[in-house]
Design a protein around this motif. Sequence first.
Motif, mmCIF file in Angstrom:
data_model
loop_
_atom_site.group_PDB
_atom_site.id
_atom_site.type_symbol
_atom_site.label_atom_id
_atom_site.label_comp_id
_atom_site.label_asym_id
_atom_site.label_seq_id
_atom_site.Cartn_x
_atom_site.Cartn_y
_atom_site.Cartn_z
ATOM 1 N N ALA A 66 0.831 -1.210 0.000
ATOM 2 C CA ALA A 66 0.000 0.000 0.000
ATOM 3 C C ALA A 66 0.870 1.266 0.000
ATOM 4 O O ALA A 66 0.547 2.260 -0.648
ATOM 5 N N ARG A 163 2.813 9.498 0.929
ATOM 6 C CA ARG A 163 1.876 8.477 1.424
ATOM 7 C C ARG A 163 2.206 8.094 2.854
ATOM 8 O O ARG A 163 3.376 8.081 3.256
ATOM 9 N N THR A 177 -4.738 1.771 7.311
ATOM 10 C CA THR A 177 -5.303 2.789 6.423
ATOM 11 C C THR A 177 -4.196 3.483 5.637
ATOM 12 O O THR A 177 -3.134 3.780 6.194
ATOM 13 N N TYR A 179 -3.129 6.855 3.601
ATOM 14 C CA TYR A 179 -3.426 8.278 3.434
ATOM 15 C C TYR A 179 -2.479 8.865 2.391
ATOM 16 O O TYR A 179 -1.380 8.346 2.169
ATOM 17 N N GLU A 187 -5.382 13.015 3.430
ATOM 18 C CA GLU A 187 -6.664 12.508 2.933
ATOM 19 C C GLU A 187 -6.613 10.993 2.989
ATOM 20 O O GLU A 187 -5.629 10.393 2.571
ATOM 21 N N GLN A 188 -7.692 10.380 3.502
ATOM 22 C CA GLN A 188 -7.746 8.923 3.505
ATOM 23 C C GLN A 188 -7.944 8.411 2.082
ATOM 24 O O GLN A 188 -8.824 8.887 1.368
ATOM 25 N N ARG A 189 -7.094 7.493 1.668
ATOM 26 C CA ARG A 189 -7.187 6.936 0.318
ATOM 27 C C ARG A 189 -7.985 5.637 0.314
ATOM 28 O O ARG A 189 -8.885 5.438 -0.459
ATOM 29 N N ARG A 190 -7.609 4.684 1.195
ATOM 30 C CA ARG A 190 -8.352 3.424 1.266
ATOM 31 C C ARG A 190 -7.972 2.699 2.542
ATOM 32 O O ARG A 190 -6.952 3.000 3.157
ATOM 33 N N THR A 191 -8.816 1.745 2.930
ATOM 34 C CA THR A 191 -8.431 0.862 4.014
ATOM 35 C C THR A 191 -7.746 -0.346 3.384
ATOM 36 O O THR A 191 -8.113 -0.793 2.287
ATOM 37 N N VAL A 192 -6.719 -0.848 4.065
ATOM 38 C CA VAL A 192 -5.891 -1.915 3.501
ATOM 39 C C VAL A 192 -6.334 -3.273 4.037
ATOM 40 O O VAL A 192 -6.608 -4.194 3.272
ATOM 41 N N THR A 193 -6.439 -3.380 5.364
ATOM 42 C CA THR A 193 -6.861 -4.642 5.981
ATOM 43 C C THR A 193 -7.129 -4.397 7.463
ATOM 44 O O THR A 193 -6.518 -3.529 8.068
#
Length: 205
Positions: A66, A163, A177, A179, A187-193
């Motif tokens: 990520a 990042r 997460t 960012y 800014e939050q980009r995505r959740t990873v796990t």
Amino acid sequence: MAGNLVEIVRRMGMTDPRLLAAVAATPREQFVPPRSAARAERDEPIPIGHGQPTSQPSLVAQMIDALAPTGEDTVLEIGTGYGYQTALLAHLADRVYSVERYADLAEHARANLDAMGVTNVEVVVGDGTAGLPEHAPFDAIIVSAAAASVPGPLAEQLVEGGRLVMPIAAGVADIVTLYAKRHDRLEQRRTVTPAQFVPLVGKHA
Ligand code: SAH
């Protein structure tokens, strides 16, 4: 050797050849206490003292995947432990600064990295929630312990467009997460796990 771990990481869907090469080149048995060396090829956390674990390799690989470090990046890592993730980052980035709060763990990590011939890493003993202002800014930041939010100094020490990957404490599980820093804020980009981490202990956590 690390072939078994490469297979595990590949089966989880990670395909980046640079990441797979880093996992292949990093024998995990060098980064766990000798008494646990026989378990190092299993995808499990392993205790390293002070009630701390070294994370399971597939989780480390997911977080680095990520983070997507390039060969030009200067990376800040918080929570060195025994240095396994640090060694992978050293393989993938230009320079790595890693902060560990326990001096003896930092010493083990330095010795483990030296034994592998890693030269582009500096392990610093201290409170990683304050970052490392003297070496900032960083292209990428990775945190290996959980808190409710990203410590302010880490957001400040990230370059614009940089990042940051960190587990955010959310009740029963922590949510790793990704960012990115845009217009001077994260800014939050995505959740990873989802995963289980030890708490980030420090002034800004
Ligand atoms: N990246 C390591 C993770 C080790 S566990 C690995 O996969 O092997 C998390 C580590 O974070 C522990 O060694 C713990 O001592 C460290 N830690 C917790 N809070 C910290 C802080 N504020 N600053 C630096 N290290 C911290």
